[in-house]
Design a protein around this motif. Structure first.
Motif: not given
Ligand code: SUG
Length: 415
Positions: A394-415
Motif C-alpha cells: 500500500l505504501m508503494a501504491d500511495v507514493r505512485k498515486a501522488r507522483a501521478a498527480l504531481l505529474d498530471a499537474l506539472d508539479l513534479a518539483e514538489l515530489g
C-alpha cells in the motif's frame, strides 16, 4: 483586481480513520473505520466543481508525501518499523484541511501592501505537527510573486492552527478589513489549540494595524463541547458574522468589540435554544463556506449533514425566508472528510489576491478538475482499513498515486 480565491486541499490517497484528534468528536467516533480515499477525493473534487459553477474562483493544494518517512527518521524509526500510533501519525492525510494550512492577511490589511501568509505550526496534534514543511514548500511555490509575503511557522510551543481560528470583516474583499483572531485557553479535558501568543505574533508579522485587529477568546464551553477550531462555531464573510451563541467566552463583550471595530457588521447569531451546541457540532452548520455570489447576495455551502439535522435545517429555512444577508443554502456531500471532523470550510483556504499573481498550476478549471479526477479514479485506493497502514505494498501504491498527480499537474518539483 483582488478577489477571494478558495484553495481546497485535494484529499490524499492515505485518507484513513485513526482517531488521532483528541477533542474532535467525529475523529474519535470513527476511529478504526475503513476509509474510502478514492470516494473522499472525488467528493472534494465535486465540491470544487460546485463552487466553480457558482462563478467563484477556485484553487487547490496537492496532498503531502505520506507516510512521512523523514519525520519518522527524526524519531529514529521508519514506516516499516514504527509503533502503531507513530505510524498512523505519519500516514495522516490531514493536510486536506487547508483551513489549517496558514493564516492569510489580504494586502489591504497589511502595512506594506502585500498579502501575508504564515504557515500554521499545528503543534498541538502530533499527526499535524509535521505538515508545515510540505505546506510551506507549496505556499512558497504558489505565492512566489512579490505581491505575497510567505512566513515560516510561529515557533513551538505556541500553537497556531491557521485560518480556522481567524475571521475577517470587510465591506468588500478587496478593501481594508478588520481581522479577528480567536484563541483558546487550555486546562480542560480537550486541548485549546490556538494560543494567544501565536495569534499576536502572526498579527505583528503580518504588519496589521492594531486598531483593526481583535483578539477574542473562544469559549471553553465550545472547546469542551467539541469545537476544536473556531470555524466549527463561527464563520465570517464581508460584513456578515454567522455565529453560534456559545462561540465566544464573553459573548456580550466580544460582540461589542466587533461592532466597535467594524460598525457595519451584521451578526447573524443562532441561539442555543434553537440549535444546541451538540447539534451545531454534529451537523457542522457553521463549517459552511459563506460566500459572496457574483450575482449579489451570500450563500452557505453546507455539509449535507446540516440538512439531515432537523433543528438545524428548520432554523436555516426560517432564516432564508427572512430578509437576512444569506440568501441561498447549498448542501454538498463531503461525508468522508466529515467523518474525521472536516466540513466544507475546513477543506479550503481563502486567499484574497489577483489571480494573475498566483502560480497558474494551483488554479482550477473544469478541465483540470477532470484531469485530477482521472488520476484519483486510476490511482487512489478504494479502501484503507487500520491494519493496512503496515502494508509495504500500500505504501508503494500511495507514493505512485501522488507522483501521478504531481505529474498530471506539472508539479513534479514538489515530489
Ligand atoms: O485537525 N481531523 C482534523 C480536522 C480539521 C478540521 N479543520 C477545521 N476545522 N478547519 C483535526 O482535528 C482527524 C485525523 C484522524 O483522526 O485520523 C483530523 O486530523
Amino acid at each position: 483586481m483582488l478577489t477571494e480565491i478558495n484553495f481546497d486541499g485535494i484529499i490524499g490517497p492515505t485518507h484513513n480513520y485513526a482517531g488521532l484528534s483528541r477533542g474532535n468528536i467525529a475523529s474519535a467516533s470513527h476511529a478504526g473505520d475503513v476509509s474510502q480515499p478514492r470516494a473522499a477525493a472525488l467528493q472534494g473534487i465535486e465540491k470544487m466543481r460546485h463552487n466553480l459553477a457558482l462563478g467563484l474562483p477556485q484553487g487547490f493544494f496537492v496532498p503531502l508525501d505520506r507516510p512521512d518517512a523523514p519525520w519518522l527518521a527524526q524519531l529514529g524509526t521508519s514506516p516499516e518499523a514504527a509503533e502503531g500510533h507513530l505510524r498512523a501519525q505519519a500516514w495522516s492525510a490531514s493536510s486536506m484541511w487547508a483551513a489549517n494550512a496558514a493564516t492569510v492577511s489580504p494586502a489591504p490589511d497589511c502595512a506594506d501592501g502585500k498579502c501575508h501568509l504564515t504557515v500554521a505550526n499545528l503543534v498541538t496534534m502530533p499527526h499535524r505537527s509535521h505538515e508545515w514543511p510540505g505546506t510551506l514548500a507549496q505556499l512558497r511555490l504558489a505565492f512566489a510573486h512579490p505581491a505575497f509575503a510567505v512566513h515560516a511557522p510561529i515557533p513551538a510551543p505556541f500553537g497556531d492552527e491557521g485560518a480556522a481560528n481567524h475571521m475577517r470583516l470587510c465591506s468588500g474583499h478587496d478593501g481594508a478589513g478588520v481581522e479577528i483572531f480567536v484563541y483558546g485557553v487550555g486546562g480542560g479535558r480537550f486541548p485549546a489549540r490556538q494560543h494567544l501568543d501565536a495569534s499576536k505574533a502572526v498579527a505583528r508579522n503580518h504588519r496589521l494595524d492594531p486598531a483593526r485587529t481583535l483578539f477574542i477568546r473562544q469559549s471553553d464551553t465550545a472547546i469542551q463541547g467539541g469545537a476544536f477550531h473556531n470555524d466549527v462555531v463561527a464563520v465570517a464573510n464581508e460584513h456578515v458574522l454567522f455565529t453560534h451563541e456559545t462561540a465566544f467566552e464573553d459573548r456580550e463583550a466580544a460582540h461589542a468589540e466587533i461592532r466597535a471595530a467594524f460598525p457595519a457588521v451584521e451578526i447573524v447569531e443562532v441561539p442555543a435554544s434553537a440549535v444546541s451546541l451538540p447539534d451545531a457540532i454534529r451537523s457542522y452548520l457553521f463549517n459552511a463556506q459563506l460566500v459572496s455570489l457574483p450575482e449579489g447576495g451570500m450563500a452557505l455551502v453546507l455539509p449535507t449533514e446540516a440538512r439531515e439535522t432537523p433543528a438545524v435545517w428548520s432554523w436555516l429555512e426560517e432564516m432564508i425566508v427572512g430578509n437576512g444577508p444569506i440568501r441561498r443554502l447549498l448542501p454538498v456531500d463531503v461525508r468522508q472528510s466529515m467523518a474525521n471532523g472536516g466540513g466544507p470550510a475546513c477543506l479550503r483556504l481563502r486567499v484574497v489576491a489577483d489571480p494573475a499573481t498566483v502560480d497558474p498550476r494551483f488554479i482550477a478549471d473544469e478541465e483540470k478538475l477532470d484531469r485530477i479526477a482521472q488520476v484519483v479514479a486510476a490511482h487512489w485506493p478504494e479502501a484503507i482499513a487500520p491494519a493496512d497502514l503496515a502494508s509495504t505494498a500500500l505504501m508503494a501504491d500511495v507514493r505512485k498515486a501522488r507522483a501521478a498527480l504531481l505529474d498530471a499537474l506539472d508539479l513534479a518539483e514538489l515530489g
